[in-house]
Design an enzyme around this catalytic site. Sequence first.
Site, short mmCIF file in Angstrom:
data_model
loop_
_atom_site.label_atom_id
_atom_site.label_comp_id
_atom_site.label_asym_id
_atom_site.label_seq_id
_atom_site.Cartn_x
_atom_site.Cartn_y
_atom_site.Cartn_z
N ARG A 125 0.83 -1.20 0.00
CA ARG A 125 0.00 0.00 0.00
C ARG A 125 0.86 1.25 0.00
O ARG A 125 2.03 1.21 0.38
CB ARG A 125 -0.95 0.00 1.19
CG ARG A 125 -0.28 0.08 2.55
CD ARG A 125 -0.26 1.52 3.06
NE ARG A 125 0.14 1.57 4.46
CZ ARG A 125 1.06 2.39 4.93
NH1 ARG A 125 1.73 3.18 4.12
NH2 ARG A 125 1.35 2.43 6.21
N GLU A 224 -7.02 8.05 7.31
CA GLU A 224 -5.95 8.82 7.97
C GLU A 224 -5.33 9.78 6.96
O GLU A 224 -5.07 10.94 7.26
CB GLU A 224 -4.89 7.87 8.52
CG GLU A 224 -3.72 8.57 9.15
CD GLU A 224 -2.68 7.60 9.72
OE1 GLU A 224 -1.49 7.86 9.52
OE2 GLU A 224 -3.06 6.60 10.34
N ARG A 228 -5.42 6.16 0.64
CA ARG A 228 -4.59 4.98 0.88
C ARG A 228 -4.89 4.04 -0.29
O ARG A 228 -6.03 3.63 -0.47
CB ARG A 228 -5.01 4.29 2.19
CG ARG A 228 -4.40 4.89 3.44
CD ARG A 228 -2.98 4.36 3.65
NE ARG A 228 -2.26 5.14 4.64
CZ ARG A 228 -2.13 4.79 5.90
NH1 ARG A 228 -2.69 3.69 6.35
NH2 ARG A 228 -1.41 5.52 6.72
N CYS A 270 1.27 11.51 8.61
CA CYS A 270 2.15 10.99 9.66
C CYS A 270 3.60 10.94 9.18
O CYS A 270 3.88 10.40 8.10
CB CYS A 270 1.69 9.58 10.05
SG CYS A 270 2.62 8.95 11.45
N THR A 272 5.93 9.10 9.89
CA THR A 272 6.48 7.75 9.69
C THR A 272 6.20 7.28 8.26
O THR A 272 6.73 6.28 7.81
CB THR A 272 5.83 6.72 10.64
OG1 THR A 272 4.43 6.62 10.32
CG2 THR A 272 5.98 7.14 12.08
N ARG A 279 4.31 0.59 2.08
CA ARG A 279 4.41 -0.48 3.08
C ARG A 279 4.03 -1.79 2.39
O ARG A 279 2.88 -2.00 2.03
CB ARG A 279 3.49 -0.21 4.27
CG ARG A 279 3.57 -1.30 5.32
CD ARG A 279 2.90 -0.91 6.65
NE ARG A 279 3.08 -1.99 7.61
CZ ARG A 279 2.19 -2.96 7.80
NH1 ARG A 279 1.04 -2.97 7.16
NH2 ARG A 279 2.44 -3.93 8.66
N ARG A 308 4.56 -7.16 13.21
CA ARG A 308 3.36 -6.74 13.96
C ARG A 308 2.44 -7.94 14.14
O ARG A 308 2.62 -8.97 13.49
CB ARG A 308 2.59 -5.68 13.18
CG ARG A 308 3.40 -4.44 12.86
CD ARG A 308 2.53 -3.46 12.11
NE ARG A 308 3.27 -2.28 11.68
CZ ARG A 308 2.69 -1.17 11.24
NH1 ARG A 308 1.39 -1.10 11.15
NH2 ARG A 308 3.41 -0.14 10.87
N GLU A 313 -0.56 -2.91 13.85
CA GLU A 313 0.01 -2.33 15.06
C GLU A 313 -0.88 -2.55 16.28
O GLU A 313 -2.10 -2.52 16.18
CB GLU A 313 0.17 -0.82 14.83
CG GLU A 313 1.48 -0.31 15.31
CD GLU A 313 1.81 1.07 14.73
OE1 GLU A 313 2.86 1.56 15.09
OE2 GLU A 313 1.01 1.63 13.97
#
Length: 355
Positions: A125, A224, A228, A270, A272, A279, A308, A313
């Site tokens: 993603r 978020e 995505r 974010c 990160t 990812r 994870r 997470e």
Amino acid sequence: MVSAEVLEKLETEFKKLEASDSKSLLKKYLTREIFDQLKTKQTSFGSTLLDCIQSGLANHDSGVGIYAPDAEAYTVFADLFDPIIEDYHNGFKKTDKHPPKDFGDCDTLGNLDPAGEYVVSTRVRCGRSLQGYPFNPCLTEEQYKEMQDKVSSTLSGLEGELKGTYYPLAGMTKEVQQKLIDDHFLFKEGDRFLQTANACRFWPTGRGIYHNENKTFLVWCNEEDHLRIISMQMGGDLGQVFRRLTTAVNDIEKRIPFSHDDRLGFLTFCPTNLGTTIRASVHIKVPKLAANKAKLDEIAGKFNLQVRGTRGEHTEAEGGIYDISNKRRMGLTEYQAVKEMYDGITELIKIEKEL
């Protein structure tokens, strides 16, 4: 001007964070000096230091604790973002530049587990933000609606394998909702880290989900991040999954310009998730390695992989199935990020077989 009320709240909450035993990157890098330097600054969208750090101030158990309320925040509050980015992204320094986009040759990535013994499913993603709009905390209700219109009309132009349907969350029927939950497609409101970052306002306005007929391609709108984009399927054929994502991203980008920065790459909410924002992950069963979780983490770490629980997470491994993904998203190309995951998983499977 930053209001007296905001300054007062910043001061009070900062003192609590200072006194806490928080392990967050926010606490590590938000010194009194940096705090005083940044507390009166604002972006042109009106974002303050409080907008950036309110999630980490409210949740002392955060790992990171900071979000960018708009793309400019990365520059205006760089004295705080830069060291956090460097720490999280394995030494990506403020003098470093993220390389230009390069998806490489997907054909060089094969099937991780042709016999189907270890890899349950594979997913790649990336996150994208629409140029000219701030991120969640600063979006108005009107902007949410406007963005959803742009996104759904763009996605309705996708063809072939990517052709599918957009489902807005607002007004969704119980049946559709249940179907999407059963498929594990539906994101829901209520993540406390996002709530306290003010990322869930006007819910469910402007949010939605798109998926193709085969349920191997998915787009989340305004969860978020603005977008995505997700490609996934059962089994270990990473090449196929990555090729589908690449085709989709390039297709969407032709119609909607994305927020991009020469130094940080693609910009999202974010820190990160900057740079490639890629990812690439597998759900994998490695029972022998998993018998010693510390050992699994150690080996994964050597290959820049993150382990994870099954549902991502803050979750446990269900039935011994772990979610393992690349950790590095910055300072390398999209292809290199996915290749790191490919090489690391190949090695983990090899070690599992030898145990």
